[in-house]
Design a protein around this motif. Sequence first.
Motif, PDB file in Angstrom:
ATOM      1  N   UNK A   1       0.642  -1.302  -0.058  1.00 21.55           N
ATOM      2  CA  UNK A   1      -0.142  -0.081  -0.129  1.00 21.55           C
ATOM      3  C   UNK A   1       0.822   1.214   0.164  1.00 21.55           C
ATOM      4  N   UNK A   2       0.148   2.466  -0.199  1.00 21.86           N
ATOM      5  CA  UNK A   2       0.888   3.753  -0.477  1.00 21.86           C
ATOM      6  C   UNK A   2       1.523   3.885   1.150  1.00 21.86           C
TER       7      UNK A   2
ATOM      8  N   UNK B   1       7.256  -1.884   9.156  1.00 26.39           N
ATOM      9  CA  UNK B   1       7.131  -0.944  10.167  1.00 26.39           C
ATOM     10  C   UNK B   1       8.114  -0.425  11.202  1.00 26.39           C
ATOM     11  N   UNK B   2       9.236  -1.146  11.149  1.00 22.95           N
ATOM     12  CA  UNK B   2      10.334  -0.838  12.228  1.00 22.95           C
ATOM     13  C   UNK B   2      11.598  -0.027  11.587  1.00 22.95           C
TER      14      UNK B   2
ATOM     15  N   UNK C   1      -5.540  -4.919   3.506  1.00 25.96           N
ATOM     16  CA  UNK C   1      -4.534  -5.749   4.132  1.00 25.96           C
ATOM     17  C   UNK C   1      -4.927  -7.254   3.806  1.00 25.96           C
ATOM     18  N   UNK C   2      -6.032  -7.635   4.303  1.00 22.67           N
ATOM     19  CA  UNK C   2      -6.479  -9.117   3.758  1.00 22.67           C
ATOM     20  C   UNK C   2      -6.335  -9.497   2.189  1.00 22.67           C
TER      21      UNK C   2
ATOM     22  N   UNK D   1       1.436  -1.086   9.345  1.00 25.64           N
ATOM     23  CA  UNK D   1       0.235  -0.478   9.660  1.00 25.64           C
ATOM     24  C   UNK D   1      -0.283   0.833   9.190  1.00 25.64           C
ATOM     25  N   UNK D   2      -1.823   0.810   8.881  1.00 25.55           N
ATOM     26  CA  UNK D   2      -2.380   2.034   8.585  1.00 25.55           C
ATOM     27  C   UNK D   2      -1.847   3.484   9.078  1.00 25.55           C
TER      28      UNK D   2
END
Length: 392
Positions: free
Chosen positions: A9-10, A176-177, A162-163, A133-134
């Motif tokens: 995703x963007x 995300x980290x 996400x699904x 995450x969003x």
Amino acid sequence: MLRVGLTGGIGAGKSVVARRLAERGATVVDADLIAREVVEPGAPGLAAVVDEFGPGVLTPDGALDRPALGAIVFADEDRRRALNAIVHPLVGRRRQELVAAAGPDAVVVEDIPLLVENGLAAGFPLVIVVHAPESERLRRLIDDRGMAEPDALARIRAQATDDQRRAAADVWLDNSGPLVDTEAAVDDLWTERLAPFEANLRAGIRAPRPPRAVIVEPDPTWADQGRRLLNRIRHVAGDRLIRADHHGSTSVPGLPAKDVIDVQLVVADLAAAASVAGELGEAGLVRLPDRWWDVDQDGIERDKAMCVNADPGRAVNCHIRPVESPTWRDGLLLRDWLRAHPDAVREYAELKRELAAQPHSSVDEYASRKTPWVNGALARASEWAAQVGWSP
């Protein structure tokens, strides 16, 4: 050559992953860059966009005003479809040109933001989804790109969920980290999976497997993995397939098994089996060079073609059988009977664990020890099929 689809995703950070893969030796084909190229001033693509959306999507110097166009298409799904109908075919053709120009030993990573949305996953032997995450994606779009929150949310919500991405993902890469963690994960992916996958595919050899049977607990993602594999095979084989099924132990929910996805393809005859087997490299599979046989309950030998995985990260057996062989029906009957009989699943699981724990020199020896139970199960399954009117 190995073609890999890369998406996310963007704001998820695909560019970070693409850059690291390029540093490791991948040929990266960036759909975003191509999308800009096909609507540069003077390009036919830009003229088509102006015809559709009007001169208000141009800057004073005649270039595409991306914020102005984005405000239109991300607020109206019909207008977004109209833009995609112009740009996507142009991008697709240019992508194909760049892929064709890569070397025969290349790992070509095609960075495609809308890979899932446009139904392109089946065209790649492996798909990597970069995830964050969003809330983190929203923060990046606002802080790093200067977007207003409503615009950022509109762009996020206009894309796949996400699904939906997880269903397409062979590799789910969390970004995300810290950057160092993402780069380490990409390095491991390159060394342990992508580079050997390409080498195996080019050489036409199966990825290594354990020499003896190793039974693992049932994986709830086996069904999704089977669906992805069959979608790739259908993309290659098309209407030569009479049917294509996930069968074997990993197709039975709750049944411990060797971590191998078994799929069965039914085709018109042996010539069609050989033809399909010879083309499944596009789906990441290689044909075994040996002569293989099926033996039905009457002891009649019938040929089949057999393909297996070049990917070290996913073991696959692909059995390609002519429609005249009764063996394909038996495989589906046993699968469906087990699905309908939990007690038989428990019985089979106990046997599998017991046989795998016994000394054995090969997976073939383990399989041969299961044969009496399987033959008995097929007899019970045939009685059940007659009672309930089962047909494949």
